[in-house]
Scaffold this motif. Structure first.
Motif, PDB file in Angstrom:
ATOM      1  N   ASN A 235      21.832 -15.387  -8.800  1.00 36.09           N
ATOM      2  CA  ASN A 235      20.702 -16.106  -9.391  1.00 36.09           C
ATOM      3  C   ASN A 235      19.486 -15.217  -9.621  1.00 36.09           C
ATOM      4  O   ASN A 235      18.397 -15.712  -9.907  1.00 36.09           O
ATOM      5  CB  ASN A 235      20.320 -17.316  -8.528  1.00 36.09           C
ATOM      6  CG  ASN A 235      19.864 -16.910  -7.135  1.00 36.09           C
ATOM      7  OD1 ASN A 235      19.657 -15.734  -6.834  1.00 36.09           O
ATOM      8  ND2 ASN A 235      19.713 -17.895  -6.258  1.00 36.09           N
TER       9      ASN A 235
ATOM     10  N   SER B 170      20.164 -15.634  -0.920  1.00 38.01           N
ATOM     11  CA  SER B 170      19.591 -15.812  -2.255  1.00 38.01           C
ATOM     12  C   SER B 170      19.537 -17.272  -2.690  1.00 38.01           C
ATOM     13  O   SER B 170      18.743 -17.632  -3.559  1.00 38.01           O
ATOM     14  CB  SER B 170      20.406 -15.002  -3.279  1.00 38.01           C
ATOM     15  OG  SER B 170      21.753 -15.439  -3.314  1.00 38.01           O
ATOM     16  N   THR B 171      20.355 -18.124  -2.088  1.00 40.84           N
ATOM     17  CA  THR B 171      20.334 -19.553  -2.432  1.00 40.84           C
ATOM     18  C   THR B 171      19.461 -20.362  -1.483  1.00 40.84           C
ATOM     19  O   THR B 171      19.421 -21.591  -1.557  1.00 40.84           O
ATOM     20  CB  THR B 171      21.760 -20.126  -2.410  1.00 40.84           C
ATOM     21  OG1 THR B 171      22.305 -19.979  -1.089  1.00 40.84           O
ATOM     22  CG2 THR B 171      22.652 -19.407  -3.404  1.00 40.84           C
TER      23      THR B 171
ATOM     24  N   GLU C 181      19.940 -20.369   1.785  1.00 37.04           N
ATOM     25  CA  GLU C 181      20.714 -20.713   2.977  1.00 37.04           C
ATOM     26  C   GLU C 181      20.279 -19.840   4.151  1.00 37.04           C
ATOM     27  O   GLU C 181      20.292 -18.615   4.059  1.00 37.04           O
ATOM     28  CB  GLU C 181      22.205 -20.505   2.708  1.00 37.04           C
ATOM     29  CG  GLU C 181      23.087 -20.855   3.893  1.00 37.04           C
ATOM     30  CD  GLU C 181      24.578 -20.663   3.592  1.00 37.04           C
ATOM     31  OE1 GLU C 181      25.391 -20.882   4.496  1.00 37.04           O
ATOM     32  OE2 GLU C 181      24.906 -20.282   2.449  1.00 37.04           O
TER      33      GLU C 181
ATOM     34  N   GLY D  37      25.720 -13.817  -3.297  1.00 40.01           N
ATOM     35  CA  GLY D  37      26.361 -14.922  -4.013  1.00 40.01           C
ATOM     36  C   GLY D  37      27.100 -14.533  -5.281  1.00 40.01           C
ATOM     37  O   GLY D  37      27.122 -15.298  -6.248  1.00 40.01           O
TER      38      GLY D  37
END
Length: 390
Positions: A76, A101-102, A104, A149
């Motif tokens: 992302n 990166s998300t 989490e 990711g």
């Protein structure tokens, strides 16, 4: 494909549960190492071991450095490797545990990338990860937790690096690869992984005041207090050197003159959940890999080089300051009196015999901290050759 590469791909697929198409198709099993890479070592120090299939070159290091700081490496585009490994913190970060990166949250503290070229094992608690190239697959392609990711976004991510600027860097770093592939199609995850591993190996830190005192014969490089602290550190009274020994201040060390691993995983008495010799179920250390009860709570002893700038400490970032770390070892473990992790770590039956506790005077405590601070290599923390490329 040589048989050794087929075996390696098969073992990695089993180890990480990753599809074969995203594993590096390593380019050979017995290539000769170039003899001219300029390792920034103190005279007489051994050179790190480097995989034969990925010899060190300045061109690979430059490409890896560029990739290390590029957020295009995450699916992302929100993070790079440098997001969790910041140079001013010795390529660690000032968070208890990392965030991917998300968004989490992770369960472990981001380790400092200091002299990783000398590490015999990698990550906090995995005795099977002994190659930086293999370890890099976890932050790149891992799904639990998600870091960069890349999984399910492989072609999208690769396309971002098929630019004229990157093509020039890849051609310089891997000229042989581009004699086989056509143009930008030669850019792939094999080469990205090799370049990143080369940059990480180049992060050598051997210019601390302690190094000037111990190896460059400068008697004035550290204070009298730090000298006293050094003597305490290496004494049988404190036992620190048993787990943080050698020139890299960790048992997890391998180089051209030391090929045998010393099994650098230890239970320090950080936890003793319910006084049952257990660590929190979400992270019980090496036992997660070995499935052996005796390995519950065992984590790799990290290097102490630049330790003063890598707070917070321990695998889960649960100790905030270096002063508190000294107090923790002086107590011989940690006694948690309330909450879900309640228990007296000092009485953990699996605790290392070297974590037995000790008593320090106020001056001795200051001296020990002065020595640990003398392991800070300020030039490493600001070296332009390790920083984001201009």
């Amino acid at each position: 494909m040589p048989d050794c590469l087929k075996r390696l791909k098969a073992s990695l697929a089993g180890l990480f549960g990753l599809p074969l198409l995203v594993l590096p198709l390593l380019g050979g099993c017995g290539k000769k190492q170039p003899a001219d890479y300029p390792w920034p070592l103190i005279q007489g120090f051994p050179k790190p071991q480097v995989p034969a299939e990925n010899p060190m070159t300045a061109e690979k290091v430059l490409l890896g450095r560029t990739l290390f700081y590029d957020q295009n490496l995450s699916a992302n585009r929100s993070q790079s490797c440098a997001s969790c490994h910041l140079q001013e913190y010795a390529f660690a970060e000032p968070l208890a545990t990392s965030v991917g990166s998300t968004g989490e949250p992770h369960r472990r503290n981001a380790p400092a990338l200091v002299n990783i070229a000398y590490n015999k094992t990698l990550t906090w608690a995995h005795d099977g990860l002994i190659s930086i190239e293999h370890q890099l697959l976890l932050p790149m392609f891992g799904e639990s937790p998600v870091e960069l990711g890349i999984t399910h976004h492989e072609q999208e991510v690769l396309a971002r690096f098929r630019t004229p600027a990157y093509l020039a860097l890849f051609r310089d770093a891997f000229p042989d690869s581009f004699s086989v592939f056509s143009g930008v199609e030669g850019i792939n995850f094999e080469l990205i992984t090799k370049a990143l591993a080369s940059f990480v190996r180049s992060l050598i830190s051997l210019d601390s005041p302690f190094d000037h005192y111990a190896y460059l014969q400068d008697d004035n490089a550290i204070s009298e207090s730090a000298v006293r602290g050094m003597n305490l550190f290496f004494s049988e009274r404190l036992e620190c050197h048993h787990c943080h020994g050698g020139f890299n201040f960790t048992q997890s060390t391998g180089h051209e003159k030391q090929l045998i691993d010393r099994r650098p995983f230890h239970n320090t008495g950080l936890y003793n959940v319910d006084n049952a010799s257990l660590y929190p179920a979400e992270d019980n250390g090496l036992a997660e890999i070995s499935t052996l009860a005796a390995d519950n709570g065992r984590f790799r002893a990290p290097t102490l080089r630049n330790i003063a700038v890598t707070a917070p400490y321990m695998h889960d970032g649960s100790i905030a300051t270096l002063e508190q770390v000294v107090d923790f070892y002086a107590e011989g473990g940690r006694n948690i009196t309330e909450g879900p992790y309640r228990g007296d770590g000092r009485k953990n039956s699996l605790k290392s015999p070297f974590v037995k506790g000790f008593t320090l005077t106020g001056q001795e405590r200051q001296d020990l901290l002065a020595f640990l601070n003398a392991l800070t290599d300020k030039s490493f923390l600001s070296a332009p050759e390790h920083a984001r490329p201009e």
